[in-house]
Design an enzyme around this catalytic site. Structure first.
Site, short mmCIF file in Angstrom:
data_model
loop_
_atom_site.label_atom_id
_atom_site.label_comp_id
_atom_site.label_asym_id
_atom_site.label_seq_id
_atom_site.Cartn_x
_atom_site.Cartn_y
_atom_site.Cartn_z
N CYS A 3 44.79 34.50 42.61
CA CYS A 3 45.70 35.42 41.95
C CYS A 3 45.12 35.77 40.58
O CYS A 3 44.11 35.21 40.16
CB CYS A 3 47.08 34.77 41.79
SG CYS A 3 47.08 33.34 40.67
N GLY A 4 45.76 36.66 39.88
CA GLY A 4 45.27 37.07 38.56
C GLY A 4 45.18 35.92 37.57
O GLY A 4 44.23 35.83 36.79
N HIS A 5 46.16 35.02 37.62
CA HIS A 5 46.15 33.88 36.70
C HIS A 5 44.96 32.95 36.98
O HIS A 5 44.31 32.45 36.06
CB HIS A 5 47.46 33.09 36.79
CG HIS A 5 48.65 33.86 36.37
ND1 HIS A 5 48.86 34.27 35.08
CD2 HIS A 5 49.73 34.30 37.07
CE1 HIS A 5 50.00 34.93 35.00
NE2 HIS A 5 50.55 34.96 36.20
N CYS A 6 44.67 32.74 38.28
CA CYS A 6 43.54 31.90 38.66
C CYS A 6 42.22 32.53 38.23
O CYS A 6 41.33 31.85 37.72
CB CYS A 6 43.54 31.65 40.16
SG CYS A 6 44.96 30.68 40.74
#
Length: 161
Positions: A3-6
């Site tokens: 995901c974007g956070h990862c």
């Protein structure tokens, strides 16, 4: 999962791993696990969202949740704080020897407060003592000592200043 956070965390995490291993000589190893492919491990460490960072100390069955910054320096600082042992395991004889000694705070400022926890191995009270010591890990004027006792009702905390 990516995901974007990862994706945002990945370069920070990788740089922190490099700094810890090459510049800081930390005994802590940063490792990545894809929790979507290792669901049993994710369940064991209560992973509910991504990315989740935890510290698993050698021999521990529980993890310490990460509550540091999500940038390289925040990760490095948090790990280095947790490289410091949260307590010293001592025997009853060592406690008896220690309790009678005077403390010179000029030469040993870390001994301003000494907290001794008498616990039974693998008990709920040992878990509580460990959590307390972990929470205050790195405080400069506090030292924690754990003493195992065989008696079920011999639990106590002694604080000395």
């Amino acid at each position: 999962p990516w995901c974007g956070h990862c994706k945002a965390l990945a370069p920070e995490y990788e740089e922190a791993a490099r700094i810890l291993s090459t510049e800081k000589d930390s005994p802590t190893v940063l490792a990545k696990v894809d929790a979507t492919e290792n669901q049993a491990l994710a369940a064991q460490f209560d992973v509910k969202g991504y990315p989740t960072l935890v510290l698993v100390e050698k021999g521990a069955k529980e993890s310490v949740p990460f509550d540091g910054g999500r940038e390289t320096q925040g990760i490095v600082d948090w790990v280095l704080k947790h490289d410091i042992p949260s307590f010293t395991l001592i025997t009853m004889d060592e406690f008896e020897e220690t309790k009678g000694k005077e403390i010179d705070l000029e030469s040993e400022p870390k001994r301003e407060w000494e907290i001794f926890g008498f616990v039974k191995k693998k008990s709920k009270r040992e878990k509580l003592f460990n959590s307390f010591a972990n929470e205050l890990r790195g405080e400069k004027a506090i030292s924690f000592y754990k003493i195992y006792t065989k008696k079920k009702n011999d639990y106590r905390i002694i604080m000395r200043r």
